[in-house]
Enzyme design. Structure first.
Site, short mmCIF file in Angstrom:
data_model
loop_
_atom_site.label_atom_id
_atom_site.label_comp_id
_atom_site.label_asym_id
_atom_site.label_seq_id
_atom_site.Cartn_x
_atom_site.Cartn_y
_atom_site.Cartn_z
N ASN A 25 0.90 28.05 -17.70
CA ASN A 25 -0.62 27.92 -17.51
C ASN A 25 -0.66 26.34 -17.10
O ASN A 25 -1.67 25.78 -17.21
CB ASN A 25 -1.10 28.00 -18.81
CG ASN A 25 -1.07 29.26 -19.28
OD1 ASN A 25 -0.43 29.42 -20.44
ND2 ASN A 25 -1.84 30.28 -18.89
N SER A 79 -3.04 30.74 -22.50
CA SER A 79 -1.47 30.70 -22.76
C SER A 79 -0.78 31.71 -22.43
O SER A 79 -0.97 32.85 -22.93
CB SER A 79 -1.25 30.11 -24.29
OG SER A 79 -1.81 31.10 -24.95
N CYS A 80 0.22 31.60 -21.55
CA CYS A 80 1.33 32.55 -21.36
C CYS A 80 2.41 31.91 -20.90
O CYS A 80 2.40 30.59 -20.50
CB CYS A 80 0.96 33.46 -20.24
SG CYS A 80 -0.06 34.86 -20.47
N ASP A 81 3.86 32.35 -21.09
CA ASP A 81 5.04 31.68 -20.76
C ASP A 81 5.89 32.42 -20.05
O ASP A 81 6.16 33.56 -20.54
CB ASP A 81 5.74 31.22 -21.95
CG ASP A 81 4.69 30.07 -22.75
OD1 ASP A 81 4.77 28.87 -22.29
OD2 ASP A 81 3.91 30.44 -23.74
#
Length: 425
Positions: free
Chosen positions: A193, A11-13
């Site tokens: 992602n 997860s990254c945003d």
């Protein structure tokens, strides 16, 4: 084959606001870097430099040809590798990357990490479009691959990128050496992602459609939807969670459309309910960044970095490129040289303590916040007050109301790091 399982944390945003979505005439970029929860991220300043023609450059795993001139960069990076999770250069270019899994198998062989591609693009470009060309050119020549975490068990992925400068932004999504890109000239955009470019493709790999057709993923007729063609047919649970974060991030930006500021972006990065500010499955938000890129060329770009995990309990500190910029030692991790487990073969057979001094102080403070609620509230107020001073300084700079000397400007980040360190002490 892809090194991935349904339970793999991923997860990254990344977020961007382009006028008129921004409250001011500026592009605003933001990212949460979600990584293994004990991984340390350092903030590294690398000055501009000239290089000998024909020289080679060692990245995390492989060497590439060096260019004659590289730009000054500020990087937030996992301290064991060469590249970066996010960063900016002296020309107002910002980039964040994210893990993605597609139908195209992920190479476990050592090549360029997505984080290496990010740093190389920042060092070699003066616009978001030029950065896109740098990444796609290196991708074509060297490929992407290799273990993306400090662990003997391989964790490999393809990459998506959000690139921004003072005028526009680009989303670049890859599948092996193939890629598609989308230009954003107004409004807002986020990535989380997953492949998100559908039929609105502004640029693409010359063989993208032919390769999709040859693999039987596209019939060759009608509309070409990149995300639909290249996304995994069976979306696992974690990818469904990424979709939920993507929708939540989009909604948070939509609610503030026309009024998006650096503070709004910081609030988005601190949103725990959506999972954007996360701590689960062995992963957490290990560092965060927000950048304000004014369209007025006489105004400086201002980059806010935490250098510590959990933005809801961290301080965003302002950094501005200037004549007096130097490395802040409190956010630089120890160096282990040739004995570093990432350098010795086989790799990652041992662990070393990479915590920098600000990380250590922050770690102690978090433990106290959790054990003493009253003290924690007072401490968090001190963090907020310090951050507010940084935001006020940035507003003064962007409005032309504060005109510091180049030395003051260059020492701005260092001054805030020192004051935060004093709070922890």
């Amino acid at each position: 084959m892809a090194s991935w399982s349904p339970d793999t944390p991923c997860s990254c945003d990344c977020f961007v606001s382009v006028p008129p979505a921004s409250a001011i005439p500026a592009v605003i970029f933001a990212k949460n870097s979600d990584r293994p929860r004990d991984e340390v991220q350092e903030v590294v300043f690398v000055p501009a430099a000239t290089h000998t023609p024909g020289s080679r450059l060692q990245c995390t795993y492989i060497e590439v040809e060096q260019v004659s001139q590289t730009h000054a960069v500020i990087l937030s990076r996992p301290s064991w590798l060469w590249g970066a999770e996010m960063g900016a250069n002296e020309h107002g270019v910002c980039i964040g990357n994210e893990a993605v899994w597609t139908k195209e198998p992920v190479g476990e062989g050592e090549a360029l990490l997505g984080m290496d591609l990010l740093r190389l693009a920042l060092e070699r470009s003066s616009s978001a479009l030029e950065a896109l060309h740098v990444i796609t050119g290196l991708l074509e020549r060297y490929g992407q691959g290799g273990n993306c975490r400090e662990d003997p068990e391989p964790f490999c992925y393809n990459n998506t990128f959000l690139l921004a400068d003072c005028t526009e932004a680009w989303v670049l999504e890859t599948a092996g050496r193939l890629w598609a890109a989308q230009r954003i000239q107004e409004g807002f955009r986020n990535i989380s992602n997953q492949l998100s470019i559908g039929t609105d493709i502004s640029a693409e790999h010359s063989e993208l459609r032919a390769q999709a057709q040859a693999r039987g993923w596209w019939g060759g007729q009608g509309t070409f939807d990149f995300a639909r063609v290249f996304s995994l047919t069976q979306q696992p649970v974690r990818m469904e969670a990424a979709k939920a974060r993507f929708r939540a991030g989009w909604e948070l930006l939509r609610q503030q459309q026309g009024a998006i500021t650096a503070e709004v972006m910081m609030g988005v990065l601190r949103d725990k309910e959506s999972g954007i500010c996360m701590d689960s499955g062995g992963f957490r938000t290990t560092a965060s960044m927000v950048s304000v890129l004014p369209r007025d060329p006489t105004r400086p770009c201002v980059h806010f970095l935490t250098a510590t995990p959990d933005p809801s309990r961290s301080v965003f500190k302002p950094f501005v490129f200037g004549a007096g910029v130097a490395q802040a030692p409190q956010v630089l991790s120890p160096i282990f040289g040739a004995q570093d487990p990432v350098r010795t073969l086989p790799r990652f057979q041992a662990r070393v303590d990479r915590r920098h001094s600000l990380y250590r102080g922050h770690q102690v403070a978090l433990e106290l916040m959790e054990s003493d609620q009253d003290w924690g509230q007072q401490f968090r107020q001190k963090q907020r007050d310090l951050e507010q001073e940084g935001l006020e300084a940035a507003r003064g700079l962007l409005a032309g109301e504060w005109v510091p000397t180049p030395q003051e400007l260059g020492g701005l980040f260092q001054a805030f790091v020192e004051r935060e360190s004093q709070v922890y002490a």
